[in-house]
Design an enzyme around this catalytic site. Structure first.
Site, PDB file in Angstrom:
ATOM      1  N   GLU A  51       1.282   3.278   2.467  1.00  0.00           N
ATOM      2  CA  GLU A  51       1.942   3.530   3.740  1.00  0.00           C
ATOM      3  C   GLU A  51       2.696   2.333   4.288  1.00  0.00           C
ATOM      4  OE1 GLU A  51      -1.358   4.493   6.087  1.00  0.00           O
ATOM      5  OE2 GLU A  51      -1.829   6.380   5.063  1.00  0.00           O
ATOM      6  N   SER A  52       2.374   1.139   3.843  1.00  0.00           N
ATOM      7  CA  SER A  52       2.944  -0.042   4.487  1.00  0.00           C
ATOM      8  C   SER A  52       3.036  -1.205   3.513  1.00  0.00           C
ATOM      9  CB  SER A  52       2.093  -0.442   5.702  1.00  0.00           C
ATOM     10  OG  SER A  52       0.777  -0.748   5.281  1.00  0.00           O
ATOM     11  N   VAL A  53       3.761  -2.231   3.978  1.00  0.00           N
ATOM     12  CA  VAL A  53       3.890  -3.495   3.261  1.00  0.00           C
ATOM     13  C   VAL A  53       3.492  -4.602   4.222  1.00  0.00           C
ATOM     14  CG1 VAL A  53       5.430  -4.980   1.931  1.00  0.00           C
ATOM     15  CG2 VAL A  53       5.811  -2.522   1.966  1.00  0.00           C
ATOM     16  N   GLY A  81       0.820  -1.196   0.000  1.00  0.00           N
ATOM     17  CA  GLY A  81       0.000   0.000   0.000  1.00  0.00           C
ATOM     18  C   GLY A  81       0.855   1.248   0.000  1.00  0.00           C
ATOM     19  N   ASP A 114     -11.165   6.442   7.106  1.00  0.00           N
ATOM     20  CA  ASP A 114     -10.808   5.980   5.760  1.00  0.00           C
ATOM     21  C   ASP A 114     -11.581   4.702   5.435  1.00  0.00           C
ATOM     22  OD1 ASP A 114      -9.553   6.020   3.302  1.00  0.00           O
ATOM     23  OD2 ASP A 114      -7.790   4.932   3.984  1.00  0.00           O
TER      24      ASP A 114
END
Length: 476
Positions: free
Chosen positions: A228-230, A226, A367
């Protein structure tokens, strides 16, 4: 007649080539060729000597053509490869011809500008030249460009006799430094930040420590990426204080700051992290982002909302239970193939979870969409709550209305006839009774409530601060 011509040729060659000086100049040994003090009658040797004489004359003609062709041009062309006897020079060659074997000087290479003496000038009288001379200074600047970074292409300014002004040289030097620093930053970003499906050395070390400590048995691979992150899949191990699920999801927040620059509004006004936010550097803010998701998930677990179970948090790495089975993650609600009955049941589950999230957990997802909800074992599971805020947040009600709009539009498009509109859903979740005929007026009333709420929170904060200061005993 032929015998007379042959004898004359022999006599001329003998008088020409028996000169020890010349033969040594050609690299030949006279003793080895014709013997000491003797004449030769070998036609082969005479032919070789005659060929060498022709080659010498050919090379001399080639030099004259080369000098005529080049003239005074700064760009010269060499015929060196066409010379017949180019490894040697004879003793009769002129002094200005270059011996390619005995010198390292390239006659066609550019000459660097001569340095100015320590006293700051050269010459005498009217011919004096100072170090501030425009031509001298320009040539010196051109030569100094060779000291720029290796990746900075400067070209052959010396060979072109380029005279670079100080202003232009300083601008190029600053640009070279900036390019060098930019390259260093790019290299640092590659070495010290996580990318889409890769992790940096520090993150890798933290994961190794988790495996060595037995918290995780193995790490299998990336299952989702994503902004912001994995997300990685792992097999759970064991811990002393709590049970570790058999399958775990490792959420590694990216340490690149590009995606977090515009998302500080979710955390800087959250009273839980407001005091710490202003005192942290950007990389520690990312760790706070992971901590924020952990606290939000714990609140949701206490309210028995379907969400991942927190296992542990280590800096920017959050270990949770895996929503899925046999290494296969549960599908997103957007991609799940549900019947009309399952879709209707999913709608009421989402409605119930939004009300629980608002009333019991005191949170707004901020979100919420079909991309952040999973369908697993006949239930809807909420994920990605790192940006979730409390309703007292300055923009909390606005975030809630956006969530209601996303949920309402999705289920209405999916054919759920019982799905409420975004304004009805907002009132049902928040317990408010905002009556507005259109969305614009509805948002205006929401902003008014947020302003009143913000003033109330600030007054409460001042009261708490004053009470805290009064309770602190004064030192004598």
């Amino acid at each position: 007649m032929l015998e007379t011509r042959s004898l004359l040729m022999r006599a001329w060659l003998y008088s020409r080539w028996t000169s020890s000086t010349y033969l040594h100049g050609q690299g030949l040994d006279t003793t080895a060729l014709i013997g000491e003090g003797t004449e030769t009658s070998s036609d082969l040797l005479l032919a070789q000597m005659l060929q060498m004489e022709f080659d010498r004359e050919y090379d001399a003609q080639l030099r004259r053509e080369e000098n005529k062709f080049n003239g005074d041009s700064k760009v010269s062309i060499s015929f060196e490869n066409y010379r017949m006897v180019h490894p040697y020079e004879d003793s009769e060659s002129s002094d200005d011809e270059v011996d390619w074997q005995d010198t390292r000087h390239d006659p066609y290479g550019p000459d660097k500008p001569s340095p100015i003496a320590k006293r700051g000038f050269v010459g005498k009288g009217k011919e004096i030249t100072t170090k501030h001379d425009e031509v001298t200074c320009g040539r010196r600047n051109t030569a100094r460009m060779e000291n720029f970074a290796p990746g900075f292409q400067v070209g052959d300014g010396i060979g072109m006799d380029l005279k670079l002004p100080n202003r232009v040289f300083n601008a190029l030097k600053q640009y070279s430094y900036s390019e060098q620093r930019r390259s260093a930053r790019i290299h640092e970003t590659k070495e010290h930040s996580t990318s889409d499906q890769a992790i940096d050395s520090k993150t890798r070390l933290l994961l190794y420590k988790m495996v060595n400590a037995g918290v995780l048995e193995s790490i299998n691979g990336c299952i989702s990426t994503g902004k912001e992150s994995v997300i990685f899949h792992a097999n759970g191990g064991s811990m002393d204080e709590k049970m570790v699920p058999a399958e775990c999801a490792i959420k590694v927040f990216k340490t690149t700051l590009n995606e977090f620059k515009n998302r500080d509004k979710y955390i800087k006004d959250d009273y839980r992290f407001k005091d710490r936010f202003s005192h942290l550097n950007p990389r520690k803010i990312i760790r706070m982002w992971a901590e924020k998701e952990m606290h939000n998930l714990i609140r949701m677990q206490e309210a028995r909302i379907c969400c991942p179970e927190v296992v542990m948090l280590k800096k920017h790495i959050l270990v949770m239970s895996f929503i899925g089975q046999d290494h296969v993650p549960a599908p997103k609600l957007k991609d799940a193939k549900l019947s009309s009955e399952d879709m209707k049941r999913a709608y009421y589950q989402v409605l119930d979870m939004m009300q629980q999230l608002y009333t019991e957990c005191k949170l707004v997802h901020a979100d919420l969409s079909a991309y952040n909800m999973l369908w697993h074992m006949g239930k809807v599971w909420l994920i990605d709550v790192s940006q979730s805020v409390e309703p007292t947040h300055p923009h909390g009600l606005r975030f809630l209305f956006r969530d209601c709009k996303n949920v309402s539009q999705f289920f209405q498009k999916s054919g759920v006839t019982d799905a409420m509109g975004e304004r009805e859903l907002f009132n049902a979740v928040s317990g408010l009774d905002i009556t507005a005929d259109n969305e614009v007026d509805f948002l205006v009333e929401i902003e008014t409530l947020e302003k009143i709420n913000e003033d109330h929170v600030q007054q409460m904060g001042k009261r708490v601060k004053m009470t805290y200061e009064c309770e602190i005993p004064k030192e004598d």
